[in-house]
Motif scaffolding. Sequence first.
Motif: not given
Length: 115
Positions: A11-12, A14-16, A18-19, A66
Amino acid sequence: MLDVGVELPRIGAVDRASPSVVGIDVRRGGRRAGGGAGFIGSPDGFVFTNSHVVHGADDIDVALLDGRRFRGVLAGDDPDTDLAVLRIAGSDLMPVTFGEPRSIKPGQLAIALGN
């Protein structure tokens, strides 16, 4: 179920990342001709994708997570290696961060992101 403790690191990751992931829509002859994914490779707007996604495109639209959308300009295309580089004109772009190749170990979890 075997709990190997990999859920939170995934999850971490992917969070890092994804942007930095982009969606790409391609038009040829005024009609949508396909699409794919890519990633922002530099803060000044270079985007990497596959050649087969953008090769021969008349218009390239690049969408960020975004909600921002940019016109992609083909900066380089190599069908033999299936690699293409686009350029977008945007600010506050988040380039992907690559890991250190020497730290990768056989059997280590790999994650593929797309749009």
